[in-house]
Design a protein around this motif. Structure first.
Motif, mmCIF file in Angstrom:
data_model
loop_
_atom_site.group_PDB
_atom_site.id
_atom_site.type_symbol
_atom_site.label_atom_id
_atom_site.label_comp_id
_atom_site.label_asym_id
_atom_site.label_seq_id
_atom_site.Cartn_x
_atom_site.Cartn_y
_atom_site.Cartn_z
ATOM 1 N N VAL A 29 13.062 95.045 -55.146
ATOM 2 C CA VAL A 29 12.015 95.351 -54.178
ATOM 3 C C VAL A 29 12.050 94.292 -53.087
ATOM 4 O O VAL A 29 12.764 93.283 -53.186
ATOM 5 C CB VAL A 29 10.627 95.391 -54.847
ATOM 6 N N ASP A 30 11.261 94.519 -52.061
ATOM 7 C CA ASP A 30 11.171 93.567 -50.953
ATOM 8 C C ASP A 30 10.582 92.254 -51.461
ATOM 9 O O ASP A 30 9.530 92.228 -52.100
ATOM 10 C CB ASP A 30 10.293 94.152 -49.849
ATOM 11 N N ALA A 31 11.266 91.149 -51.197
ATOM 12 C CA ALA A 31 10.813 89.850 -51.685
ATOM 13 C C ALA A 31 9.584 89.340 -50.946
ATOM 14 O O ALA A 31 8.877 88.469 -51.447
ATOM 15 C CB ALA A 31 11.940 88.823 -51.572
ATOM 16 N N ASP A 32 9.311 89.854 -49.749
ATOM 17 C CA ASP A 32 8.125 89.453 -48.997
ATOM 18 C C ASP A 32 6.930 90.237 -49.525
ATOM 19 O O ASP A 32 6.899 91.470 -49.458
ATOM 20 C CB ASP A 32 8.317 89.721 -47.505
ATOM 21 N N PHE A 33 5.918 89.536 -50.058
ATOM 22 C CA PHE A 33 4.809 90.224 -50.705
ATOM 23 C C PHE A 33 4.010 91.074 -49.730
ATOM 24 O O PHE A 33 3.600 92.194 -50.065
ATOM 25 C CB PHE A 33 3.889 89.200 -51.380
ATOM 26 N N GLU A 34 3.745 90.572 -48.544
ATOM 27 C CA GLU A 34 2.925 91.319 -47.599
ATOM 28 C C GLU A 34 3.585 92.654 -47.232
ATOM 29 O O GLU A 34 2.933 93.696 -47.190
ATOM 30 C CB GLU A 34 2.676 90.472 -46.347
ATOM 31 N N ARG A 35 4.892 92.605 -46.954
ATOM 32 C CA ARG A 35 5.587 93.862 -46.635
ATOM 33 C C ARG A 35 5.630 94.781 -47.849
ATOM 34 O O ARG A 35 5.467 96.000 -47.714
ATOM 35 C CB ARG A 35 7.007 93.561 -46.152
ATOM 36 N N PHE A 36 5.834 94.189 -49.008
ATOM 37 C CA PHE A 36 5.905 95.014 -50.220
ATOM 38 C C PHE A 36 4.576 95.712 -50.484
ATOM 39 O O PHE A 36 4.529 96.916 -50.726
ATOM 40 C CB PHE A 36 6.291 94.139 -51.414
ATOM 41 N N ILE A 37 3.468 94.960 -50.449
ATOM 42 C CA ILE A 37 2.178 95.558 -50.784
ATOM 43 C C ILE A 37 1.742 96.555 -49.723
ATOM 44 O O ILE A 37 1.095 97.564 -50.023
ATOM 45 C CB ILE A 37 1.115 94.451 -50.998
ATOM 46 N N ALA A 38 2.106 96.302 -48.469
ATOM 47 C CA ALA A 38 1.772 97.259 -47.413
ATOM 48 C C ALA A 38 2.518 98.573 -47.629
ATOM 49 O O ALA A 38 1.947 99.663 -47.471
ATOM 50 C CB ALA A 38 2.102 96.667 -46.051
ATOM 51 N N ALA A 39 3.793 98.475 -47.997
ATOM 52 C CA ALA A 39 4.572 99.692 -48.241
ATOM 53 C C ALA A 39 4.039 100.452 -49.448
ATOM 54 O O ALA A 39 3.939 101.689 -49.425
ATOM 55 C CB ALA A 39 6.042 99.336 -48.445
ATOM 56 N N ARG A 40 3.671 99.733 -50.493
ATOM 57 C CA ARG A 40 3.147 100.414 -51.684
ATOM 58 C C ARG A 40 1.786 101.037 -51.410
ATOM 59 O O ARG A 40 1.474 102.116 -51.915
ATOM 60 C CB ARG A 40 3.033 99.413 -52.837
ATOM 61 N N ARG A 41 0.973 100.352 -50.585
ATOM 62 C CA ARG A 41 -0.328 100.912 -50.257
ATOM 63 C C ARG A 41 -0.167 102.190 -49.437
ATOM 64 O O ARG A 41 -0.875 103.182 -49.668
ATOM 65 C CB ARG A 41 -1.152 99.879 -49.490
ATOM 66 N N ALA A 42 0.759 102.166 -48.489
ATOM 67 C CA ALA A 42 0.999 103.370 -47.682
ATOM 68 C C ALA A 42 1.505 104.510 -48.551
ATOM 69 O O ALA A 42 1.083 105.670 -48.401
ATOM 70 C CB ALA A 42 1.999 103.057 -46.570
ATOM 71 N N LEU A 43 2.408 104.211 -49.483
ATOM 72 C CA LEU A 43 2.922 105.252 -50.374
ATOM 73 C C LEU A 43 1.824 105.800 -51.273
ATOM 74 O O LEU A 43 1.741 107.016 -51.503
ATOM 75 C CB LEU A 43 4.056 104.670 -51.224
#
Length: 823
Positions: free
Chosen positions: A507-521
């Motif tokens: 997964v994306d190692a950057d937490f902010e980008r990761f959580i934003a993508a998961r929230r959008a999904l």
């Protein structure tokens, strides 16, 4: 002559070309340049030989040897590409000069170097760090072969390969010993040697005494554990010393010492002896800490259980008197209601039912029978305070607790109680932290504007137990209850992986980008589900007036399929488990996985190994197995079980069985690994769980073992994962089966539960379809003996009970082949 330690199966897997069609395409598809070079050879036999030599040098990385016939699948695949006759290879193998000329020519063309003195030295230096982590010869040999291919070095012969790995293993063990003993003072070495000496006025060594950990849920057991822990701590070893080597190597040293007598350990040469004792001392410190915390949990649980039982017994004892009072006051109430209705005097109505003096006495009796308004069993806890004080001060003083910020008040309370115990202060200060006190405890702890010392201390211990279970509090020096941060890679390693771009996560190692993508999904999926729910389009789900209704799962297997399955099972012959085990061992050579703990050699007699496996898998026990079989004595079975059967050997054997399953044609219909099912089973055992406070909230206080079985559509057999509840069982062995083929071992278990894994015999049932029949009509119990053909077989006996007998002697690291013990 030195005995070959790598088995023929291991050498074949490393140095022979693959035969699987997919692997053939991957490694042996010829390019246009290859075909052009091959066409320059004269005759089919030279072209075919040249092409095979080219393929062999590329993979597995060695030349085709003289008179070596390649696998037929490879021969046909190469012959088809160059349009040559497969039979012409015989002429090529007979012409040794052509083979030698092709080897030299292709070696220059591919840029390969021979395996000489300088490459061997470089490979030895490269292999040493890997050998420090894992010194299994098969593992090291695989690493060397892969590195030879990467460095474009011709893979050495099996003998040279094994000598290189054995030398690396020897150097690695010396390096491990040096790291563990480096910096030890003379006093520390003296205290380590003292562990192998006898205690005063006893024939027991200090090390044997330390290993005998009390398990009963009693104050004396807690004090005994802490006494042993203090004795280990006196050595003065820093727990960080264990981080100098890989944890697997540290565990291996401990296992070797565990299977060896103390006298034998005392006879080791100085550096090896001290390194072994350092590993044992570090392991004992962690094990004693874990055992003490586990006992603390059980002691607090016993306190609550006894309070509940005492409260229930007291209420039950007063049940008759309470029932009489209820019936009396029901009659009095009825009389009062009638008097009001008839406008009569209320007191006359009461005296008509019961004399006034008796009524006054009954009221006093009712007040004595009445419980508090909360009807809380915590009222009984104060009676257990004296027993808790026998061990609680020593317990709090022996360990260092740390926790998350939410547990800060509890940590301050523990520090305050620890200081009060040291100074023998009885009264709590007014500034004592109370923010962690829950509502149920508050009515007992906070009384009359003050703090009750007894209930406050009991509340601290109870809350500590809950926080330890939740993982909010951890114990310094513990293995099971350590901080979560200690389970992660270090920050330095993380930065290095991020800098190199080799962070092993998908997964994306950057937490902010990761959580934003998961929230959008998540929002997208929820919106889609909402639309389908409003339109009634969700399969087997409907939303009716705001209530979610899910259609019950129906049986998906039709009766016709079950009938066919029953007929197929009826067609299978009934076989002996010993015959099945021997036959599967011949197909898969899984017995080669059970190597010696220290030397890495395979078992000298596979039949004794399989008898030990059956004793373990069938819960027969080594003593009963020795009585039932004629191929080995109890000492031979015990020696084999101690030195060849352990966690990782079970895992390797199960992985080999599962890999064999995947090669069978039937595996094509297993599935893709997207579906799975899990279930748990509880098996009763002997003994009394209540004595050790081994009480399960669901199964009660009867001891036993709980196994969790995971079944996937890709792998038909994965291990049983058990929660050990019977302390009298022989030690549980970790048997974590492999994930999909060539994927390695599964993940480690969480720290808050003791998990054990037990082998599943299902791989044997799926390994092959053809089996031999044996006495289909008999239902008598069986015992083992030697068949004339040399394998394991079954002899029928009568009136033999198959119950567990533990036989765990600790022999020296030598095979007592000629020795027989009388069970």
């Amino acid at each position: 002559m030195r005995r070959q330690q790598l088995t023929e199966a291991q050498i074949t897997a490393l140095l022979d070309p693959p035969t699987d069609q997919r692997e053939l395409v991957r490694h042996y598809t010829l390019t246009a340049a290859d075909l052009a070079a091959i066409r320059r050879c004269r005759g089919d036999h030279n072209r075919l030989g040249y092409a095979l030599m080219l393929c062999y040098l590329r993979y597995p990385g060695r030349p085709l040897k003289a008179r070596e016939r390649p696998p037929r699948t490879l021969l046909l695949y190469i012959a088809d590409q160059i349009d040559a006759l497969p039979g012409s290879i015989e002429d090529y193998l007979a012409a040794e000069r052509n083979r030698q000329r092709h080897v030299a020519e292709l070696q220059d063309r591919l840029g390969l170097r021979p395996f000489g003195t300088r490459p061997a030295a470089d490979l030895a230096d490269w292999l040493l760090p890997h050998a420090i982590e894992n010194d299994r010869l098969a593992h090291l040999a695989g690493l060397v072969v892969e590195e030879c291919r990467r460095r474009r070095i011709i893979v050495p012969s099996p003998g040279a390969l094994e000598r290189l790995c054995v030398q690396a293993r020897y150097q690695a063990r010396g390096e491990v010993q040096r790291r563990l003993t480096d910096g030890l003072s003379a006093d520390q070495r003296r205290r380590l040697d003292a562990l192998t000496q006898h205690r005063a006025e006893t024939n027991q060594s200090w090390l044997a005494w330390l290993r005998q950990m009390p398990e009963a849920a009693k104050p004396s057991a807690m004090l005994g554990l802490i006494e042993r822990l203090d004795h280990v701590r006196v050595v003065g070893l820093d727990p960080a010393r264990g981080h100098r080597v890989h944890h697997a190597r540290l565990a291996q040293l401990v296992r070797e010492a565990d299977r060896t007598t103390v006298q034998h350990v005392a006879g080791y040469e100085r550096q090896r002896r001290h390194a072994t004792l350092v590993a044992v001392a570090l392991d004992l410190a962690a094990s004693l800490t874990d055992q003490a915390i586990n006992l603390f949990d059980r002691l607090i649980g016993t306190m609550f259980r006894k309070a509940d039982e005492r409260h229930a017994r007291a209420f039950q004892a007063d049940g008759r008197a309470i029932n009489e009072k209820v019936r009396l006051y029901a009659r009095v109430g009825a009389a009062l209601i009638a008097a009001r209705h008839n406008k009569q005097d209320a007191f006359d109505a009461i005296t008509a039912v019961i004399p006034w003096d008796c009524f006054l006495a009954s009221v006093e009796e009712a007040e004595a029978l009445a419980r508090s308004e909360e009807f809380d069993a915590y009222q009984m806890l104060a009676e257990h305070y004296a027993g808790i004080r026998r061990w609680a001060p020593t317990f709090l003083d022996a360990f260092v607790f740390q926790g998350v910020p939410a547990a800060a008040a509890l940590m301050r309370a523990i520090d305050m109680l620890r200081d009060m115990n040291r100074r023998a202060v009885l009264t709590l200060p007014k500034s004592a932290p109370i923010s962690f006190v829950r509502e149920r405890w508050a009515r007992h702890v906070l009384r009359g504007g003050g703090i009750d010392r007894r209930y406050y201390e009991l509340c601290v211990l109870s809350e500590l137990r809950n926080r330890l279970r939740a993982g909010d509090v951890w114990v310094v020096g513990s293995r099971r209850y350590r901080a979560f941060e200690e389970r992660l890679i270090s920050r330095e390693t993380l930065k290095e992986l991020e800098r190199d771009g080799t962070l092993p996560i998908a997964v994306d190692a950057d937490f902010e980008r990761f959580i934003a993508a998961r929230r959008a999904l998540l929002n997208e999926q929820l919106a889609a589900s909402d639309i389908k729910a409003r339109g009634g389009l969700l399969p087997d789900v409907m939303l009716d007036k705001g209530v979610l209704k899910i259609t019950p799962i129906e049986k998906s297997t039709p009766p016709e399929a079950e009938a066919v399955a029953a007929r197929l099972y009826a067609m299978l012959p009934r076989i002996r488990i010993t015959d099945l085990l021997s036959e599967v061992a011949q197909w898969t050579l899984f017995t080669d996985c059970f190597t010696h703990l220290r030397t890495g050699e395979t078992a000298a007699d596979p039949r004794i190994l399989m008898a030990s496996l059956l004793a373990d898998g069938l819960n027969l026990g080594l003593t009963r197995m020795a009585e039932a079989c004629s191929i080995a004595s109890l000492s031979q079975l015990a020696w084999t079980a101690d030195w060849h059967i352990r966690d990782e050997t079970y895992a390797l054997a199960l992985r080999r069985l599962i890999n064999q399953q995947q090669r069978e044609p039937l595996a094509a219909v297993f599935g893709g690994g997207s579906a799975s099912s899990s279930d748990g089973q509880f098996f009763r055992a002997g003994g009394f769980g209540r004595e050790a406070s081994s009480i399960n909230a669901h199964y009660g206080d009867e001891p036993g073992v709980k196994f969790y079985t995971h079944l996937s559509d890709l792998i038909r057999a994965v291990p049983h994962q058990g929660d050990r509840g019977d302390r009298q069982r022989s030690r549980a062995r970790a048997r974590w089966a492999a994930l999909p083929p060539e994927r390695g071992l599964g993940p480690p278990s969480p720290h808050r539960w003791r998990r054990r894994f037990r082998p599943c015999l299902r791989p044997l049932l799926f390994a092959r379809v053809s089996v031999r029949a044996a006495d289909p009509g008999s239902e008598e119990p069986a015992s083992l003996h030697i068949r004339q053909g040399g394998g394991l077989s079954v002899a029928r006996t009568a009136n033999r009970r198959a119950h567990q007998h533990s036989a765990r002697p600790r022999p020296l690291a030598g095979n007592p082949a000629g020795c027989r013990l009388d069970p």
